[in-house]
Design a protein around this motif. Sequence first.
Motif, mmCIF file in Angstrom:
data_model
loop_
_atom_site.group_PDB
_atom_site.id
_atom_site.type_symbol
_atom_site.label_atom_id
_atom_site.label_comp_id
_atom_site.label_asym_id
_atom_site.label_seq_id
_atom_site.Cartn_x
_atom_site.Cartn_y
_atom_site.Cartn_z
ATOM 1 N N ALA A 33 -8.651 8.453 1.525
ATOM 2 C CA ALA A 33 -9.092 7.585 2.626
ATOM 3 C C ALA A 33 -10.588 7.721 2.861
ATOM 4 O O ALA A 33 -11.302 6.717 3.051
ATOM 5 C CB ALA A 33 -8.319 7.931 3.898
ATOM 6 N N GLY A 34 -11.105 8.955 2.849
ATOM 7 C CA GLY A 34 -12.526 9.165 3.073
ATOM 8 C C GLY A 34 -13.381 8.597 1.963
ATOM 9 O O GLY A 34 -14.425 7.968 2.216
ATOM 10 N N LEU A 35 -12.967 8.783 0.720
ATOM 11 C CA LEU A 35 -13.716 8.241 -0.417
ATOM 12 C C LEU A 35 -13.821 6.728 -0.326
ATOM 13 O O LEU A 35 -14.905 6.142 -0.519
ATOM 14 C CB LEU A 35 -13.031 8.628 -1.734
ATOM 15 N N ARG A 36 -12.718 6.071 -0.016
ATOM 16 C CA ARG A 36 -12.693 4.600 -0.025
ATOM 17 C C ARG A 36 -13.391 4.003 1.183
ATOM 18 O O ARG A 36 -13.727 2.812 1.182
ATOM 19 C CB ARG A 36 -11.246 4.117 -0.116
ATOM 20 N N ARG A 37 -13.630 4.822 2.201
ATOM 21 C CA ARG A 37 -14.412 4.322 3.324
ATOM 22 C C ARG A 37 -15.861 4.079 2.893
ATOM 23 O O ARG A 37 -16.531 3.192 3.408
ATOM 24 C CB ARG A 37 -14.349 5.325 4.479
ATOM 25 N N VAL A 38 -16.327 4.871 1.939
ATOM 26 C CA VAL A 38 -17.691 4.723 1.434
ATOM 27 C C VAL A 38 -17.732 3.820 0.207
ATOM 28 O O VAL A 38 -18.664 3.029 0.030
ATOM 29 C CB VAL A 38 -18.287 6.112 1.091
ATOM 30 N N VAL A 39 -16.732 3.922 -0.646
ATOM 31 C CA VAL A 39 -16.670 3.109 -1.867
ATOM 32 C C VAL A 39 -15.351 2.335 -1.855
ATOM 33 O O VAL A 39 -14.352 2.769 -2.423
ATOM 34 C CB VAL A 39 -16.762 3.992 -3.131
ATOM 35 N N PRO A 40 -15.312 1.185 -1.176
ATOM 36 C CA PRO A 40 -14.071 0.413 -1.088
ATOM 37 C C PRO A 40 -13.543 0.051 -2.481
ATOM 38 O O PRO A 40 -14.308 -0.289 -3.384
ATOM 39 C CB PRO A 40 -14.490 -0.844 -0.313
ATOM 40 N N GLY A 41 -12.234 0.169 -2.617
ATOM 41 C CA GLY A 41 -11.619 -0.191 -3.890
ATOM 42 C C GLY A 41 -11.772 0.835 -4.993
ATOM 43 O O GLY A 41 -11.377 0.584 -6.137
ATOM 44 N N LEU A 42 -12.327 2.004 -4.677
ATOM 45 C CA LEU A 42 -12.523 3.050 -5.681
ATOM 46 C C LEU A 42 -11.182 3.435 -6.310
ATOM 47 O O LEU A 42 -10.225 3.731 -5.600
ATOM 48 C CB LEU A 42 -13.148 4.284 -5.022
ATOM 49 N N PRO A 43 -11.087 3.445 -7.632
ATOM 50 C CA PRO A 43 -9.852 3.919 -8.266
ATOM 51 C C PRO A 43 -9.691 5.427 -8.047
ATOM 52 O O PRO A 43 -10.555 6.215 -8.445
ATOM 53 C CB PRO A 43 -10.057 3.613 -9.754
ATOM 54 N N VAL A 44 -8.613 5.805 -7.374
ATOM 55 C CA VAL A 44 -8.334 7.211 -7.102
ATOM 56 C C VAL A 44 -6.911 7.515 -7.553
ATOM 57 O O VAL A 44 -5.968 6.830 -7.168
ATOM 58 C CB VAL A 44 -8.474 7.543 -5.606
ATOM 59 N N GLU A 45 -6.773 8.532 -8.377
ATOM 60 C CA GLU A 45 -5.457 9.004 -8.794
ATOM 61 C C GLU A 45 -5.222 10.348 -8.114
ATOM 62 O O GLU A 45 -6.112 11.204 -8.113
ATOM 63 C CB GLU A 45 -5.403 9.167 -10.314
ATOM 64 N N THR A 46 -4.052 10.514 -7.513
ATOM 65 C CA THR A 46 -3.761 11.772 -6.814
ATOM 66 C C THR A 46 -2.686 12.547 -7.561
ATOM 67 O O THR A 46 -1.685 11.978 -8.010
ATOM 68 C CB THR A 46 -3.309 11.526 -5.364
ATOM 69 N N LEU A 47 -2.923 13.831 -7.694
ATOM 70 C CA LEU A 47 -1.976 14.717 -8.352
ATOM 71 C C LEU A 47 -1.944 16.030 -7.570
ATOM 72 O O LEU A 47 -2.641 16.986 -7.911
ATOM 73 C CB LEU A 47 -2.386 14.968 -9.798
ATOM 74 N N PRO A 48 -1.180 16.068 -6.464
ATOM 75 C CA PRO A 48 -1.079 17.317 -5.706
ATOM 76 C C PRO A 48 -0.621 18.452 -6.619
ATOM 77 O O PRO A 48 0.280 18.263 -7.447
ATOM 78 C CB PRO A 48 -0.022 16.997 -4.641
ATOM 79 N N VAL A 49 -1.252 19.612 -6.489
ATOM 80 C CA VAL A 49 -0.943 20.715 -7.397
ATOM 81 C C VAL A 49 -0.503 21.945 -6.611
ATOM 82 O O VAL A 49 -0.692 22.029 -5.399
ATOM 83 C CB VAL A 49 -2.145 21.078 -8.295
ATOM 84 N N ALA A 50 0.099 22.875 -7.327
ATOM 85 C CA ALA A 50 0.526 24.152 -6.761
ATOM 86 C C ALA A 50 0.515 25.168 -7.883
ATOM 87 O O ALA A 50 0.499 24.804 -9.065
ATOM 88 C CB ALA A 50 1.927 24.038 -6.149
ATOM 89 N N ASP A 51 0.520 26.448 -7.521
ATOM 90 C CA ASP A 51 0.396 27.497 -8.530
ATOM 91 C C ASP A 51 1.671 28.307 -8.708
ATOM 92 O O ASP A 51 1.649 29.390 -9.283
ATOM 93 C CB ASP A 51 -0.777 28.419 -8.194
ATOM 94 N N GLY A 52 2.788 27.764 -8.231
ATOM 95 C CA GLY A 52 4.063 28.477 -8.327
ATOM 96 C C GLY A 52 4.562 28.978 -6.987
ATOM 97 O O GLY A 52 5.738 29.259 -6.831
ATOM 98 N N GLY A 53 3.669 29.095 -6.012
ATOM 99 C CA GLY A 53 4.052 29.538 -4.681
ATOM 100 C C GLY A 53 4.597 28.395 -3.848
ATOM 101 O O GLY A 53 5.017 27.360 -4.375
ATOM 102 N N ASP A 54 4.618 28.587 -2.513
ATOM 103 C CA ASP A 54 5.165 27.542 -1.658
ATOM 104 C C ASP A 54 4.361 26.257 -1.829
ATOM 105 O O ASP A 54 3.151 26.261 -1.922
ATOM 106 C CB ASP A 54 5.208 27.977 -0.193
ATOM 107 N N GLY A 55 5.069 25.138 -1.910
ATOM 108 C CA GLY A 55 4.460 23.840 -2.182
ATOM 109 C C GLY A 55 4.681 23.371 -3.602
ATOM 110 O O GLY A 55 4.354 22.227 -3.946
ATOM 111 N N THR A 56 5.272 24.213 -4.444
ATOM 112 C CA THR A 56 5.462 23.865 -5.849
ATOM 113 C C THR A 56 6.477 22.735 -6.017
ATOM 114 O O THR A 56 6.250 21.803 -6.795
ATOM 115 C CB THR A 56 5.897 25.110 -6.643
ATOM 116 N N VAL A 57 7.590 22.788 -5.298
ATOM 117 C CA VAL A 57 8.582 21.713 -5.386
ATOM 118 C C VAL A 57 7.987 20.404 -4.872
ATOM 119 O O VAL A 57 8.177 19.342 -5.474
ATOM 120 C CB VAL A 57 9.863 22.082 -4.608
ATOM 121 N N ALA A 58 7.251 20.463 -3.767
ATOM 122 C CA ALA A 58 6.632 19.251 -3.223
ATOM 123 C C ALA A 58 5.673 18.629 -4.232
ATOM 124 O O ALA A 58 5.610 17.390 -4.367
ATOM 125 C CB ALA A 58 5.893 19.578 -1.923
#
Length: 385
Positions: A33-58
């Motif tokens: 959201a912050g990136l696109r406020r400055v650069v509308p239409g910016l191609p952004v790919e999201t890949l939430p990551v985890a290292d094996g601890g809590d948040g890994t399933v998410a």
Amino acid sequence: MADGAVTAARVLVAADKFKGSLTAVQVAERVTAGLRRVVPGLPVETLPVADGGDGTVAAAVAAGFERREVRVTGPLGEPLTAAYALRETTAVVEMAEASGLQHLPEGVFAPLTATTYGSGELLRAALDAGARTIVFGVGGSATTDGGAGMLAALGARFLKADGEPVGPGGGGLRDLATADLTGLDPRWADVSVVLASDVDNPLTGPKGAPAVFGPQKGASPEDVATLDAALAHYAEVLEKAIGPKAAEYAVAPGAGGAGGIGYGALVGLGATFRPGIELMLDILGFAPALDRATLVITGEGSLDEQTLHGKAPAGVAAAARAAGKEVVAVCGRLLLTPEALGQAGIARAYPLLELESDPAVAMAQAGPLLERVAENIARDFLAGS
């Protein structure tokens, strides 16, 4: 940045959670959201990551895995609902979902009696669902039982001299007389279990699970000594039951992960150890996403010395640097020097505390602050000429 860079730019947001404030998915949403406020239409790919601890399933679910829920036994013996992730015959199982610190009431610890039994139930659910490769993320545990509870849930027997089962938790292992792993499901022989951990500690000793991680689970110095002796005894009894490999596994990297559950997975399930972030990046499809990116944004709640030792941002930055991609980081607080960041492959870090100096306010307002930080990143790296 050269002319035309804005239209050519493509950003990959591959950040971990801000613990206590934002999930990894929420971090990605706010940065986008912050990136696109400055650069509308910016191609952004999201890949939430985890290292094996809590948040890994998410993180796995965000990458396209199916979330599955099952009722299991919590660390104090109470029933709770835990989740794992499944895609075809690959499952991602996070021990913290069943046996994590987050399941303890505030201010309540059970260093001697907390059990990993529910983690075993979660693994069995993944096995029953048809998983043939199981990524077992270990971290964030409330337990120090060497994985005995987990193995008991899967059919192993840990008995006292009178033939009764030992009590729950690492403390119960003091009374262990015999161990029998013959009741483990034979299907485990055909399943690849990969232990994903950001720690490479052995089971016992000065760098072992009780000494290093016991205090954060409420263990007093006396409890640490008790648990260390109990886990050493546990390994000795297992050596009598299955041979010298039990002793070898006790000093293997990852054996001390999540209160020694790593040891239980190595001994009982034939698991192999891999640094959690490396494994998770493979599972999540990071390499092709990295190929498509011109700028990578990673991060976590605190960028500090621990970050450099196997945490998600360091793994992301290392892979990106190897691919010749520029990396910046977002964080709540920054405790690394510019030199340390540079050595990790991070060009610049943007802490929320630069915008809001009160840590409590920064945590409470992490979302809006992160959007402002992302605006600054866009101005610094994407909107120039």
